[in-house]
Scaffold this active site. Structure first.
Site, PDB file in Angstrom:
ATOM      1  N   GLY A  29      35.549  54.682  59.382  1.00 11.76           N
ATOM      2  CA  GLY A  29      36.121  56.033  59.433  1.00 11.76           C
ATOM      3  C   GLY A  29      36.763  56.324  60.780  1.00 11.76           C
ATOM      4  N   GLY A  31      38.132  59.324  61.543  1.00 14.92           N
ATOM      5  CA  GLY A  31      38.278  60.779  61.634  1.00 14.92           C
ATOM      6  C   GLY A  31      37.850  61.208  63.029  1.00 14.92           C
ATOM      7  N   PHE A  32      37.401  62.463  63.155  1.00 14.66           N
ATOM      8  CA  PHE A  32      37.027  62.985  64.468  1.00 14.66           C
ATOM      9  C   PHE A  32      35.871  62.194  65.093  1.00 14.66           C
ATOM     10  CE2 PHE A  32      39.248  66.646  62.686  1.00 14.66           C
ATOM     11  CZ  PHE A  32      40.059  66.965  63.752  1.00 14.66           C
ATOM     12  N   GLY A  33      34.853  61.877  64.282  1.00 13.36           N
ATOM     13  CA  GLY A  33      33.684  61.191  64.823  1.00 13.36           C
ATOM     14  C   GLY A  33      33.976  59.727  65.156  1.00 13.36           C
ATOM     15  N   VAL A  97      35.793  51.013  52.221  1.00 16.17           N
ATOM     16  CA  VAL A  97      34.440  50.443  52.220  1.00 16.17           C
ATOM     17  C   VAL A  97      33.766  50.786  50.900  1.00 16.17           C
ATOM     18  CG1 VAL A  97      32.164  50.661  53.308  1.00 16.17           C
ATOM     19  CG2 VAL A  97      34.232  50.441  54.719  1.00 16.17           C
ATOM     20  N   GLU A 188      41.738  81.340  56.192  1.00 13.73           N
ATOM     21  CA  GLU A 188      43.010  80.937  56.804  1.00 13.73           C
ATOM     22  C   GLU A 188      44.084  80.722  55.728  1.00 13.73           C
ATOM     23  OE1 GLU A 188      41.413  79.155  61.003  1.00 13.73           O
ATOM     24  OE2 GLU A 188      41.917  77.688  59.503  1.00 13.73           O
ATOM     25  N   ASP A 317      30.355  64.640  59.510  1.00 14.11           N
ATOM     26  CA  ASP A 317      30.026  65.358  58.273  1.00 14.11           C
ATOM     27  C   ASP A 317      29.075  64.579  57.377  1.00 14.11           C
ATOM     28  OD1 ASP A 317      31.705  67.339  59.097  1.00 14.11           O
ATOM     29  OD2 ASP A 317      33.164  67.120  57.468  1.00 14.11           O
ATOM     30  N   ALA A 333      34.623  69.850  63.393  1.00 19.06           N
ATOM     31  CA  ALA A 333      35.183  68.771  64.196  1.00 19.06           C
ATOM     32  C   ALA A 333      34.464  68.574  65.544  1.00 19.06           C
ATOM     33  CB  ALA A 333      36.672  69.030  64.402  1.00 19.06           C
TER      34      ALA A 333
HETATM   35  C1  LIG Z   1      40.749  72.071  55.088  1.00 16.07           C
HETATM   36  C2  LIG Z   1      39.768  71.868  56.196  1.00 16.07           C
HETATM   37  C3  LIG Z   1      39.788  72.726  57.297  1.00 16.07           C
HETATM   38  C4  LIG Z   1      38.904  72.542  58.349  1.00 16.07           C
HETATM   39  N1  LIG Z   1      38.975  73.403  59.404  1.00 16.07           N
HETATM   40  C5  LIG Z   1      38.186  73.183  60.471  1.00 16.07           C
HETATM   41  C6  LIG Z   1      38.326  73.985  61.641  1.00 16.07           C
HETATM   42  O1  LIG Z   1      39.137  74.913  61.684  1.00 16.07           O
HETATM   43  N2  LIG Z   1      37.536  73.714  62.706  1.00 16.07           N
HETATM   44  C7  LIG Z   1      36.622  72.689  62.675  1.00 16.07           C
HETATM   45  O2  LIG Z   1      35.955  72.442  63.682  1.00 16.07           O
HETATM   46  N3  LIG Z   1      36.456  71.920  61.578  1.00 16.07           N
HETATM   47  C8  LIG Z   1      37.224  72.135  60.486  1.00 16.07           C
HETATM   48  N4  LIG Z   1      37.087  71.347  59.374  1.00 16.07           N
HETATM   49  C9  LIG Z   1      35.992  70.361  59.323  1.00 16.07           C
HETATM   50  C10 LIG Z   1      36.342  69.114  60.117  1.00 16.07           C
HETATM   51  O3  LIG Z   1      37.622  68.659  59.748  1.00 16.07           O
HETATM   52  C11 LIG Z   1      35.265  68.063  59.836  1.00 16.07           C
HETATM   53  O4  LIG Z   1      34.030  68.577  60.234  1.00 16.07           O
HETATM   54  C12 LIG Z   1      35.555  66.781  60.590  1.00 16.07           C
HETATM   55  O5  LIG Z   1      36.759  66.214  60.129  1.00 16.07           O
HETATM   56  C13 LIG Z   1      34.411  65.785  60.392  1.00 16.07           C
HETATM   57  O6  LIG Z   1      34.716  64.603  61.082  1.00 16.07           O
HETATM   58  P1  LIG Z   1      34.203  63.209  60.513  1.00 16.07           P
HETATM   59  O7  LIG Z   1      34.579  62.190  61.525  1.00 16.07           O
HETATM   60  O8  LIG Z   1      32.786  63.311  60.091  1.00 16.07           O
HETATM   61  O9  LIG Z   1      35.025  63.000  59.168  1.00 16.07           O
HETATM   62  P2  LIG Z   1      36.594  62.980  58.924  1.00 16.07           P
HETATM   63  O10 LIG Z   1      37.338  63.554  60.044  1.00 16.07           O
HETATM   64  O11 LIG Z   1      36.768  63.554  57.563  1.00 16.07           O
HETATM   65  O12 LIG Z   1      36.930  61.426  58.877  1.00 16.07           O
HETATM   66  C14 LIG Z   1      36.391  60.564  57.900  1.00 16.07           C
HETATM   67  C15 LIG Z   1      37.265  59.318  57.875  1.00 16.07           C
HETATM   68  O13 LIG Z   1      36.602  58.342  57.085  1.00 16.07           O
HETATM   69  C16 LIG Z   1      37.533  57.725  56.236  1.00 16.07           C
HETATM   70  N5  LIG Z   1      36.806  57.237  55.064  1.00 16.07           N
HETATM   71  C17 LIG Z   1      36.098  57.969  54.178  1.00 16.07           C
HETATM   72  N6  LIG Z   1      35.552  57.168  53.240  1.00 16.07           N
HETATM   73  C18 LIG Z   1      35.934  55.905  53.538  1.00 16.07           C
HETATM   74  C19 LIG Z   1      35.706  54.631  52.943  1.00 16.07           C
HETATM   75  N7  LIG Z   1      34.960  54.508  51.842  1.00 16.07           N
HETATM   76  N8  LIG Z   1      36.272  53.557  53.515  1.00 16.07           N
HETATM   77  C20 LIG Z   1      37.035  53.663  54.633  1.00 16.07           C
HETATM   78  N9  LIG Z   1      37.279  54.835  55.233  1.00 16.07           N
HETATM   79  C21 LIG Z   1      36.742  55.942  54.698  1.00 16.07           C
HETATM   80  C22 LIG Z   1      38.532  58.825  55.905  1.00 16.07           C
HETATM   81  O14 LIG Z   1      39.768  58.275  55.497  1.00 16.07           O
HETATM   82  C23 LIG Z   1      38.619  59.562  57.230  1.00 16.07           C
HETATM   83  O15 LIG Z   1      39.647  59.060  58.058  1.00 16.07           O
HETATM   84  C24 LIG Z   1      37.962  71.499  58.303  1.00 16.07           C
HETATM   85  C25 LIG Z   1      37.930  70.635  57.198  1.00 16.07           C
HETATM   86  C26 LIG Z   1      38.829  70.814  56.168  1.00 16.07           C
HETATM   87  C27 LIG Z   1      38.818  69.871  54.997  1.00 16.07           C
END
Ligand SMILES: Cc1cc2nc3c(=O)[nH]c(=O)nc-3n(C[C@H](O)[C@H](O)[C@H](O)COP(=O)(O)OP(=O)(O)OC[C@H]3O[C@@H](n4cnc5c(N)ncnc54)[C@H](O)[C@@H]3O)c2cc1C
Length: 438
Positions: A29, A31-33, A97, A188, A317, A333
C-alpha cells in the site's frame, strides 16, 4: 543498541544468515501510511519493496472536488515511482496482494511470492454498507478516482437529462441528490454540490433552472460532523442550510434502490444516491488468518506490530490502535502518516542494530494536529482543541493545509490555481462527462 531495544526471543535476533545479507522490507500500500513508512526507509541498509494495486498515490481528502468538477483527477494523484525515484534502495511493484504466507514470510500476488524480513501492511479501507451490500449497486461511493469520475458523470448527466425532459416528475427525480452520511465527506460533498448547482451551472441551461436542484444530506446521528465539537457541527449545519441543502438529522436510511431512499417514514425519490456513511478496513485480517476487530480492523500492539509477530506491522485505516482516551484512533490521513513514520523509524533502528524483532523503547503516540472540514467556498470549521475557527479564516487554513499536504509541486500549483480561478469566477474547470453514460 542494547539500551534502545528490549530483546524478545533469540529466534528473532538476526535478519539473515550472514551479517552482509541485506534485509528485505515489504510495504503493501502506497497510501498515506505506506508512503510515509517508505520515505523513512530511503537511506537504510536494506532493500525496500512497495506494492500497490495502483501506480499512483491518491490524496483522498480532495476526491469530492473531482466528483463535483472542481479539480481534475491528475491534480490529486501522483505516480508512486516518481515519488520514490530518488530512493535507489526502493523498488515498486504494481500488483494486487491476495494473501500473506506468515510461516513462509512471503507476500502473495496470485501465484507470485515476494519474500520479506519486515512487513508493513497499509492497505487502507473500503466502503461498508452496514450489512446491506446490495446498496453498493444503487449508490455511488467515493474511495477511488474511478468513483469520483463516475459520480461527476452521474451528476452532470442528471442536469443534461433534466434539460432534455418535458416531464416535470422526471426532472425532479433527476435534480434530486441524496447524500447519505453527515461526516466530513458528506458535508464537503453537499456544500460543493450545492455550489455547483446554484452558482457554476446556474446560467448554462435553457429549459431548467439548476438552482432549483434539491440536495438532501442524511445523517443517522443527532448532528453533522460527529467527530467535531457540537458548536462546529452547528456552524456546518447553518452554512449548509444557507446554501440550500436540506438536512435530515437522526434519520436512518432503511432502504436504497434505483429510484430513491427510505428514511423512516419518508421516501425521497432520486436517481443519485451518494454513499458517504461507512467504511471497513481492507481484508488484511483475512490474509493474516486472524479475527478482525471493529470495522474489520486488525488489532495491533503498542508498537503497531501484530501480536506474536514483531516482524509484521499494520498501520493506517487497516489497523485498530487505541488512543490516549481508550477510544480507537480515527481513520484519517494524519494518523496513517504518523503511524507510517513511526514504523519506518522502528525498522530503521532494527536494521542499524541488526535485531529483527526488537521492540522500540516508546509506544506509538498520535499527535492530533486538528480536524478540518470545509463547506463550500466561504466556510470551514477547524478544531485545534482549545482553538476553534470558522468562516473565511478557517477556509484559508483548510486550503493551505490541503495544498501543503498534497504531494508534488505540480499538484500543489495546479490545485492552488484551480481554486483561485473558481474562487474568483465561481466556475468549475473540470466539468467533463467522460466514460460510459449510466
Ligand atoms: C472521500 C474521502 C475523504 C477523506 N477526507 C479526509 C480528510 O479530509 N482528512 C483526513 O485526514 N482524512 C480523510 N480521509 C481518510 C484518509 O484518506 C484515510 O484515513 C487515509 O487515506 C488512510 O491511509 P492508509 O495509508 O491507511 O490507506 P490509503 O491511503 O487508502 O492507502 C491504501 C493503499 O493500499 C493500496 N491497496 C489496497 N489494497 C491493496 C491490495 N490488495 N494490493 C495492493 N495494494 C492495495 C491502495 O491502492 C492504496 O494505495 C478521507 C477518505 C475518503 C475516502
Amino acid at each position: 543498541m542494547d539500551g534502545i531495544f528490549e530483546r524478545i526471543t533469540t529466534a528473532e535476533l538476526s535478519f539473515g544468515s550472514t551479517a552482509t545479507e541485506r534485509p528485505h522490507i515489504v510495504i503493501i500500500g502506497a497510501g498515506f501510511g505506506g508512503l510515509s513508512a517508505a520515505m523513512r526507509l530511503g537511506k537504510v541498509g536494506a532493500d525496500v519493496t512497495v506494492i500497490d494495486r495502483r501506480n499512483y498515490h491518491l490524496f483522498q481528502p480532495l476526491l469530492y472536488q473531482v466528483a463535483t468538477a472542481a479539480l481534475s483527477p491528475a491534480d490529486i494523484a501522483a505516480p508512486i515511482r516518481g515519488i520514490l525515484s530518488r530512493q535507489p534502495n526502493t523498488n515498486v511493484i504494481l500488483g494486487t496482494v491476495t494473501g500473506i504466507d506468515i510461516a513462509g514470510r512471503a507476500v502473495l500476488i496470485g501465484q507470485r511470492r515476494i519474500p520479506y524480513d519486515q512487513l508493513v501492511i497499509a492497505t487502507g479501507a473500503r466502503e461498508s454498507y452496514f450489512g446491506h451490500d446490495e446498496w453498493a449497486a444503487v449508490t455511488l461511493g467515493l474511495k477511488k478516482i474511478d468513483d469520483a469520475t463516475a459520480m461527476r458523470r452521474r451528476i452532470l448527466v442528471a442536469f443534461e437529462r433534466a434539460e432534455d425532459s418535458d416531464d416535470e416528475a422526471e426532472r425532479r427525480l433527476l435534480l434530486t441528490f441524496v447524500i447519505i452520511g453527515g461526516g466530513p465527506t458528506g458535508v464537503e460533498l453537499a456544500g460543493a454540490l450545492a455550489e455547483l448547482a446554484k452558482a457554476a451551472l446556474a446560467r448554462d441551461f435553457r429549459h431548467i433552472d439548476p438552482t432549483t436542484a434539491r440536495i438532501v444530506l442524511v445523517e443517522a446521528g443527532p448532528r453533522l460532523l460527529p467527530s467535531f465539537p457540537p458548536k462546529l457541527s452547528e456552524v456546518a449545519a447553518r452554512a449548509l442550510t444557507r446554501l440550500g441543502v436540506e438536512l435530515r438529522l437522526g434519520a436512518k436510511v432503511t432502504c436504497c434502490d434505483c429510484e430513491g431512499a427510505v428514511l423512516g417514514d419518508e421516501r425521497i425519490e432520486s436517481r443519485t444516491l451518494i454513499w458517504a456513511a461507512g467504511v471497513a478496513a481492507s481484508p488484511a485480517a483475512g490474509w493474516l488468518g486472524i479475527a478482525s476487530g471493529r470495522g474489520g480492523r486488525v488489532s495491533v500492539m503498542a508498537d503497531l506490530s501484530l501480536p506474536g509477530h514483531p516482524e509484521i506491522f499494520v498501520i493506517g485505516d487497516t489497523a485498530e490502535v487505541e488512543g490516549p482516551d481508550g477510544q480507537p484512533l480515527p481513520g484519517v490521513a494524519p494518523v496513517a502518516k504518523q503511524e507510517g513514520a513511526y514504523v519506518g523509524r522502528v525498522i530503521a533502528a532494527r536494521i542499524a542494530a541488526r535485531i529483527a524483532g526488537a521492540r522500540p523503547p516508546t509506544p506509538f503516540r498520535y499527535r492530533n494536529l486538528g480536524n478540518l472540514a470545509t463547506i463550500g467556498r466561504k466556510e470551514a470549521v477547524v478544531d485545534f482543541g482549545r482553538l476553534q475557527l470558522t468562516g473565511r479564516i478557517a477556509w484559508l487554513v483548510w486550503g493551505l493545509a490541503h495544498i501543503y499536504f498534497l504531494i508534488g509541486f505540480r499538484n500543489r500549483m495546479a490545485v492552488a490555481v484551480d481554486w483561485l480561478w473558481s474562487y474568483l469566477t465561481y466556475q468549475r474547470g473540470a466539468r467533463l462527462i467522460t466514460g460510459q453514460e449510466m
